[in-house]
Scaffold this motif. Structure first.
Motif: not given
Ligand SMILES: Cc1cc2nc3c(=O)[nH]c(=O)nc-3n(C[C@H](O)[C@H](O)[C@H](O)COP(=O)(O)OP(=O)(O)OC[C@H]3O[C@@H](n4cnc5c(N)ncnc54)[C@H](O)[C@@H]3O)c2cc1C
Length: 202
Positions: A141-143, A165-168, A133-136
């Protein structure tokens, strides 16, 4: 209400356990350790073990447990599916390509063309096609609406540029379901499209 598993479900759990007892390499637990401890070199045949087990899970029909019968699935209940997941998770078993089985496939059931269903579903159920999955992205990330990967139409194709990144499973995968921005004029949470990307393309 009776929350206990039925006899049939308990039998299924035992069947999955016996399968894993028989099929997982005897040193599998050590291999799992290498996934956590990056000072230990990863097992070289990890990918092959993953694919061999996937193939066997496919033969059992366990890669399509909750899929509807019309798509080659078993139409099992979610409880059966969760029993399967509990067992493979508790053993750290390889072979279950979650992105293909539980993320991409249901998306294709609902939104895929007949050609896409025909092309991919059978291979996923057999454990012969793997997806990531290529989302992040580094800055999305969260956004996720801040993603910057762009897809630009070029006659019959799209040219996709960006960084994910993070593409499992990416290291084992044949295909990637990827989000890219196709209309930069729209609000940032719109104008994003879902692509099925053949990872053998440049
Ligand atoms: C084991 C693992 C496997 C993964 N596999 C995939 C994959 O296959 N494909 C893929 O696309 N992605 C994958 N991901 C990525 C995962 O979906 C992202 O890590 C996630 O979207 C969070 O993004 P980020 O790590 O950039 O953290 P950020 O979004 O930068 O967040 C960092 C911190 O800030 C907090 N935060 C963020 N926004 C807010 C807000 N608005 N208000 C308050 N707090 C906030 C979060 O809770 C967190 O504590 C994987 C992640 C992990 C850990």
């Amino acid at each position: 209400m009776d929350f206990l598993f039925t006899e049939e479900q308990e039998r299924f759990r035992q069947e999955v356990r016996s399968f894993l007892d028989k099929e997982l390499p005897s040193d599998w637990v050590d291999y799992i350790g290498t996934a956590i401890d990056d000072t230990v070199a990863p097992r070289k045949d990890g990918e092959q073990v993953f694919k061999d087990i996937a193939h066997k899970l496919g033969k059992k029909g366990w890669l399509s447990l909750f899929w509807p019968k019309e798509y080659g699935g078993q139409s099992c209940s979610y409880v059966d599916y969760l029993i399967f997941l509990e067992e493979i998770a508790s053993r750290g078993s390889p072979g279950y390509n979650a992105v293909g089985v539980k993320m991409l496939a249901p998306t294709l059931f609902k939104y895929g063309t007949e050609g896409q269903k025909e092309r991919h579903l059978k291979l996923i159920t057999k454990g012969e096609e793997f997806w990531c999955e290529g989302f992040t992205e580094p800055n999305a990330g969260s956004d996720l609406a801040s993603l910057q990967t762009k897809a630009v139409k070029d006659s019959n194709d799209y040219i996709i540029n960006g960084q994910k990144t993070w593409s499992t499973f990416a290291n084992y995968s044949d295909w990637c379901c990827l989000l890219a921005r196709t209309d930069p004029e729209l609000k940032r949470h719109r104008g994003i499209s879902f692509f099925l990307v053949d990872l053998s393309t440049p």
